[in-house]
Design an enzyme around this catalytic site. Structure first.
Site, short mmCIF file in Angstrom:
data_model
loop_
_atom_site.label_atom_id
_atom_site.label_comp_id
_atom_site.label_asym_id
_atom_site.label_seq_id
_atom_site.Cartn_x
_atom_site.Cartn_y
_atom_site.Cartn_z
CE1 TYR A 160 -4.33 -1.37 5.09
CE2 TYR A 160 -3.48 0.75 4.55
CZ TYR A 160 -3.79 -0.64 4.50
OH TYR A 160 -3.97 -0.90 2.96
CB SER A 212 -0.83 -0.02 1.26
OG SER A 212 -1.49 1.29 1.38
N1 LIG Z 1 -8.39 -0.17 -1.58
C1 LIG Z 1 -7.48 0.73 -1.10
O1 LIG Z 1 -7.33 1.74 -1.12
C2 LIG Z 1 -5.98 -0.06 -1.11
C3 LIG Z 1 -4.81 0.83 -1.30
C4 LIG Z 1 -3.51 0.04 -1.08
C5 LIG Z 1 -3.59 -1.13 -0.64
N2 LIG Z 1 -4.71 -2.04 -0.30
C6 LIG Z 1 -4.72 -3.47 0.02
O2 LIG Z 1 -5.18 -4.05 -1.27
C7 LIG Z 1 -5.51 -5.45 -0.51
C8 LIG Z 1 -6.82 -5.86 -0.96
O3 LIG Z 1 -7.86 -5.03 -0.46
P1 LIG Z 1 -8.93 -4.36 -1.51
O4 LIG Z 1 -9.04 -3.00 -1.30
O5 LIG Z 1 -8.90 -5.11 -2.65
O6 LIG Z 1 -10.31 -4.84 -0.30
P2 LIG Z 1 -11.49 -5.97 -0.51
O7 LIG Z 1 -11.96 -6.04 0.93
O8 LIG Z 1 -12.23 -5.61 -1.87
O9 LIG Z 1 -10.56 -7.28 -0.65
C9 LIG Z 1 -10.08 -7.92 0.23
C10 LIG Z 1 -10.27 -9.27 0.43
O10 LIG Z 1 -9.60 -9.97 1.37
C11 LIG Z 1 -10.62 -11.09 2.08
N3 LIG Z 1 -9.86 -11.24 3.58
C12 LIG Z 1 -9.91 -10.16 4.64
N4 LIG Z 1 -9.55 -10.80 5.60
C13 LIG Z 1 -9.58 -12.12 5.17
C14 LIG Z 1 -8.69 -13.27 6.08
N5 LIG Z 1 -8.55 -13.19 7.22
N6 LIG Z 1 -8.70 -14.39 5.38
C15 LIG Z 1 -8.90 -14.42 3.97
N7 LIG Z 1 -9.48 -13.43 3.43
C16 LIG Z 1 -9.56 -12.36 4.09
C17 LIG Z 1 -11.75 -10.21 2.15
O11 LIG Z 1 -12.64 -11.08 2.28
C18 LIG Z 1 -11.72 -9.41 0.79
O12 LIG Z 1 -12.54 -10.59 -0.44
C19 LIG Z 1 -5.54 -5.29 1.08
O13 LIG Z 1 -3.84 -5.86 1.48
C20 LIG Z 1 -5.33 -3.93 1.12
O14 LIG Z 1 -4.78 -3.65 2.42
C21 LIG Z 1 -6.06 -1.39 -0.58
#
Ligand SMILES: NC(=O)c1ccc[n+]([C@@H]2O[C@H](COP(=O)([O-])OP(=O)(O)OC[C@H]3O[C@@H](n4cnc5c(N)ncnc54)[C@H](O)[C@@H]3O)[C@@H](O)[C@H]2O)c1
Length: 265
Positions: free
Chosen positions: A156, A143
């Protein structure tokens, strides 16, 4: 067909957001993909949508046994493992330390660190024996919070800085057998959730009023990204032909957030 023809990939958190977009892109690039996520319904709906190119596994990244079961099921279905992507994560909704509920602070820290950091380490351990056989690679979703302030609260931001350290150390330990890299997205419109301990278990980033404006305001490129903006970078890192000399590298896909906006921009 594309850059990942006949490659076998396992991704955690692949049922939603960035992970789901990566699954769809990888299938389009010729890969077969194991998708691990928390609920059986979520992974079943992806199997239904993408057919025999995908195998779904329900499991929790905080469990070594669940990670091992996901590796086993992917290898049973597709015969090998070329890439493991540790992507599952949760957010702290930018709550400052002094505003976190005192009585829940320990459990909030434990929940976020165990999914965002321990989950990646256990996934790497579970996948490593298979990745050594194929000289494959690990990719982690970091991130902009792995590098900078302001995209999360301290829990975070600390968890994602930890993922950066883990990538470097694993790249060092696994060379030359297995490459280890990351993608660091900036603000992306998804359903990213938070910790149940903080009462954010059912929250979604996309429900925050004007979240796109908030991200636009912080970002030199002037817009909030969508998951598809990042998928080409995972494709590049997964492709042996195109990135065989890359290890310990994290690609920042964050609209330039680290150098900030010009005055008046
Ligand atoms: N959305 C943003 O702005 C952003 C920015 C930078 C990084 N990220 C990172 O991207 C990654 C994906 O996030 P996203 O934004 O696509 O969110 P999202 O919630 O759409 O996807 C995350 C997925 O992880 C799954 N998950 C969560 N905890 C879990 C667990 N204990 N076991 C198995 N699965 C689990 C959720 O069910 C979900 O399907 C994360 O690591 C997040 O920190 C997101």
């Amino acid at each position: 067909m594309g850059w990942l023809k006949d490659q076998v990939v396992l991704i955690t958190g692949g049922a939603s957001g960035i992970g789901l977009a990566v699954v769809e892109r990888f299938v389009a690039e010729g890969a077969k993909v194991g998708v691990m996520d928390r609920t059986a319904d979520a992974v079943k709906s992806i199997e239904k949508k993408l057919g025999d190119k995908v195998v779904g596994v329900s499991g929790d990244v905080r469990s070594l046994a669940d990670n091992e079961a996901a590796v086993k099921k992917t290898v049973e279905a597709f015969g090998k493992l070329d890439v493991f992507i540790g992507n599952a994560g949760i957010w702290d909704y930018m709550v400052p330390l002094m505003e976190q509920e005192h009585d829940n602070l320990e459990s909030i820290c434990d929940e976020i660190f165990s999914i965002n950091v321990k989950g990646c380490l256990l996934g790497a351990r579970a996948a490593m024996d298979e990745l050594k056989k194929t000289n494959g690679s690990l990719i982690f979703t970091v991130s902009s919070s792995g590098f900078y302030t302001g995209g999360g609260g301290p829990i975070y931001v600390a968890s994602k800085h930890a993922v950066v350290g883990m990538i470097k150390q694993l790249a060092y330990e696994m060379a030359p057998d297995v490459r280890v890299n990351g993608v660091a997205p900036g603000g992306t419109i998804t359903n990213l959730g938070g910790s149940a301990s903080a009462g954010h278990g059912d929250s979604k980033l996309s429900d925050i009023p004007d979240v796109d404006k908030l991200i636009e305001g912080m970002t030199p490129m002037g817009f909030a990204s969508v998951p598809e903006d990042h998928t080409g970078l995972y494709t590049l890192l997964a492709s042996r032909e195109n990135s065989r000399y890359l290890t310990g590298t994290i690609i920042n896909s964050d609209g330039g957030i680290g150098f900030g906006k010009r005055p008046g921009q």
